[in-house]
Design a protein around this motif. Structure first.
Motif, PDB file in Angstrom:
ATOM      1  N   SER A   1       7.034  -6.877  -6.249  1.00 15.21           N
ATOM      2  CA  SER A   1       6.860  -5.299  -5.964  1.00 15.21           C
ATOM      3  C   SER A   1       5.285  -4.968  -5.368  1.00 15.21           C
ATOM      4  O   SER A   1       5.449  -4.335  -4.215  1.00 15.21           O
ATOM      5  N   ALA A   2       4.386  -5.671  -5.874  1.00 12.18           N
ATOM      6  CA  ALA A   2       3.056  -5.439  -5.328  1.00 12.18           C
ATOM      7  C   ALA A   2       2.877  -6.013  -4.030  1.00 12.18           C
ATOM      8  O   ALA A   2       2.315  -5.509  -3.062  1.00 12.18           O
ATOM      9  N   LEU A   3       3.666  -7.309  -3.683  1.00 11.30           N
ATOM     10  CA  LEU A   3       3.794  -7.932  -2.339  1.00 11.30           C
ATOM     11  C   LEU A   3       4.307  -6.933  -1.439  1.00 11.30           C
ATOM     12  O   LEU A   3       3.967  -6.863  -0.309  1.00 11.30           O
ATOM     13  N   ASP A   4       5.310  -6.145  -1.895  1.00 10.67           N
ATOM     14  CA  ASP A   4       6.236  -5.344  -0.852  1.00 10.67           C
ATOM     15  C   ASP A   4       5.036  -4.255  -0.473  1.00 10.67           C
ATOM     16  O   ASP A   4       4.865  -3.587   0.692  1.00 10.67           O
ATOM     17  N   SER A   5       4.214  -3.731  -1.427  1.00 11.76           N
ATOM     18  CA  SER A   5       3.360  -2.808  -1.459  1.00 11.76           C
ATOM     19  C   SER A   5       2.257  -3.141  -0.511  1.00 11.76           C
ATOM     20  O   SER A   5       1.822  -2.550   0.474  1.00 11.76           O
ATOM     21  N   VAL A   6       1.641  -4.329  -0.520  1.00 12.46           N
ATOM     22  CA  VAL A   6       0.684  -4.915   0.179  1.00 12.46           C
ATOM     23  C   VAL A   6       0.986  -4.813   1.587  1.00 12.46           C
ATOM     24  O   VAL A   6       0.281  -4.665   2.534  1.00 12.46           O
ATOM     25  N   ARG A   7       2.174  -5.333   1.791  1.00  8.84           N
ATOM     26  CA  ARG A   7       3.036  -5.511   3.235  1.00  8.84           C
ATOM     27  C   ARG A   7       2.964  -4.103   3.880  1.00  8.84           C
ATOM     28  O   ARG A   7       2.544  -4.015   5.083  1.00  8.84           O
ATOM     29  N   ASP A   8       3.373  -3.248   3.073  1.00 14.07           N
ATOM     30  CA  ASP A   8       3.331  -1.577   3.795  1.00 14.07           C
ATOM     31  C   ASP A   8       1.745  -1.274   4.281  1.00 14.07           C
ATOM     32  O   ASP A   8       1.454  -0.597   4.999  1.00 14.07           O
ATOM     33  N   ILE A   9       0.808  -1.663   3.395  1.00 11.40           N
ATOM     34  CA  ILE A   9      -0.545  -1.125   3.321  1.00 11.40           C
ATOM     35  C   ILE A   9      -1.073  -2.172   4.626  1.00 11.40           C
ATOM     36  O   ILE A   9      -1.577  -1.427   5.382  1.00 11.40           O
TER      37      ILE A   9
ATOM     38  N   SER B   1      -5.622  -9.953  12.251  1.00 11.45           N
ATOM     39  CA  SER B   1      -5.340 -11.199  11.415  1.00 11.45           C
ATOM     40  C   SER B   1      -6.133 -11.215  10.065  1.00 11.45           C
ATOM     41  O   SER B   1      -5.313 -11.704   8.978  1.00 11.45           O
ATOM     42  N   ALA B   2      -7.229 -10.819   9.888  1.00  9.80           N
ATOM     43  CA  ALA B   2      -7.703 -10.919   8.611  1.00  9.80           C
ATOM     44  C   ALA B   2      -7.157 -10.135   7.623  1.00  9.80           C
ATOM     45  O   ALA B   2      -6.790 -10.407   6.487  1.00  9.80           O
ATOM     46  N   ILE B   3      -6.774  -8.846   7.903  1.00  7.29           N
ATOM     47  CA  ILE B   3      -6.035  -7.883   7.116  1.00  7.29           C
ATOM     48  C   ILE B   3      -4.600  -8.535   6.584  1.00  7.29           C
ATOM     49  O   ILE B   3      -4.666  -8.572   5.405  1.00  7.29           O
ATOM     50  N   TYR B   4      -3.774  -9.089   7.574  1.00 10.22           N
ATOM     51  CA  TYR B   4      -2.412  -9.498   7.250  1.00 10.22           C
ATOM     52  C   TYR B   4      -2.974 -10.867   6.426  1.00 10.22           C
ATOM     53  O   TYR B   4      -2.048 -11.117   5.479  1.00 10.22           O
ATOM     54  N   ASN B   5      -4.047 -11.539   6.507  1.00  5.42           N
ATOM     55  CA  ASN B   5      -4.057 -12.564   5.583  1.00  5.42           C
ATOM     56  C   ASN B   5      -4.454 -12.323   4.070  1.00  5.42           C
ATOM     57  O   ASN B   5      -4.358 -12.982   3.363  1.00  5.42           O
ATOM     58  N   LEU B   6      -4.663 -10.949   4.034  1.00  2.00           N
ATOM     59  CA  LEU B   6      -4.892 -10.506   2.644  1.00  2.00           C
ATOM     60  C   LEU B   6      -3.403 -10.347   1.758  1.00  2.00           C
ATOM     61  O   LEU B   6      -3.378 -10.661   0.578  1.00  2.00           O
ATOM     62  N   GLU B   7      -2.394 -10.740   2.496  1.00  2.00           N
ATOM     63  CA  GLU B   7      -1.112 -10.589   1.797  1.00  2.00           C
ATOM     64  C   GLU B   7      -0.836 -12.143   1.259  1.00  2.00           C
ATOM     65  O   GLU B   7      -0.254 -12.177   0.244  1.00  2.00           O
ATOM     66  N   GLU B   8      -1.657 -13.141   1.583  1.00  2.00           N
ATOM     67  CA  GLU B   8      -1.535 -14.490   1.123  1.00  2.00           C
ATOM     68  C   GLU B   8      -2.220 -14.310  -0.343  1.00  2.00           C
ATOM     69  O   GLU B   8      -1.595 -15.175  -1.243  1.00  2.00           O
ATOM     70  N   ILE B   9      -3.013 -13.561  -0.823  1.00  2.00           N
ATOM     71  CA  ILE B   9      -3.434 -13.425  -2.137  1.00  2.00           C
ATOM     72  C   ILE B   9      -2.111 -13.215  -3.168  1.00  2.00           C
ATOM     73  O   ILE B   9      -2.031 -13.932  -4.096  1.00  2.00           O
ATOM     74  N   PHE B  10      -1.191 -12.368  -2.582  1.00  2.00           N
ATOM     75  CA  PHE B  10      -0.087 -12.078  -3.451  1.00  2.00           C
ATOM     76  C   PHE B  10       1.017 -13.039  -3.326  1.00  2.00           C
ATOM     77  O   PHE B  10       1.822 -13.501  -4.383  1.00  2.00           O
ATOM     78  N   GLU B  11       1.020 -13.446  -2.069  1.00  2.84           N
ATOM     79  CA  GLU B  11       2.053 -14.644  -1.859  1.00  2.84           C
ATOM     80  C   GLU B  11       1.817 -15.782  -2.791  1.00  2.84           C
ATOM     81  O   GLU B  11       2.798 -16.257  -3.401  1.00  2.84           O
ATOM     82  N   ASP B  12       0.590 -16.259  -2.659  1.00  4.20           N
ATOM     83  CA  ASP B  12       0.203 -17.350  -3.365  1.00  4.20           C
ATOM     84  C   ASP B  12       0.331 -17.232  -5.066  1.00  4.20           C
ATOM     85  O   ASP B  12       0.956 -17.909  -5.883  1.00  4.20           O
ATOM     86  N   ALA B  13      -0.028 -15.926  -5.741  1.00  2.89           N
ATOM     87  CA  ALA B  13       0.464 -15.695  -7.074  1.00  2.89           C
ATOM     88  C   ALA B  13       1.741 -15.429  -7.375  1.00  2.89           C
ATOM     89  O   ALA B  13       2.075 -16.015  -8.246  1.00  2.89           O
TER      90      ALA B  13
END
Length: 104
Positions: free
Chosen positions: A16-24, A69-81
């Protein structure tokens, strides 16, 4: 509550958080402030017949691209978790299956 159940709850929260992060992070795609600034600067320079160089504009576009790119890379934090939790769930489920097989 079993370890698997706790991890499954965490998995749901992370998903759910990853979905939110992607929206952000998607917001950067629609942020037209930098392009508006560049356009206004170009127009003003053209009106006043001031010479500017394409490399100066290209530097801005490059910086904008790097920021996106740097902002989109923030998604990786949640993808990895999320990936880590899914791996742990799978590991525990396999252990449970092995225990059941050995009890037979």
């Amino acid at each position: 509550m079993s370890d698997i159940k706790q991890l499954q709850d965490l998995e749901w929260q992370l998903d759910s958080a990853l979905d939110s992060v992607r929206d952000i992070t998607k917001q950067i795609k629609y942020n037209d402030v930098p392009s508006n600034i560049v356009s206004e600067i170009e127009n003003l320079a053209d009106e006043l017949d001031i010479t500017y160089y394409s490399y100066q504009i290209n530097d801005v576009w490059s910086a904008i691209h790097n920021l996106e790119s740097a902002i989109y890379n923030l998604e990786e934090i949640f993808e990895d978790a999320l990936s880590d939790v899914r791996y742990k769930i799978e590991e525990l489920e396999e252990e449970e299956e092995e225990e059941e097989v050995s009890k037979r």
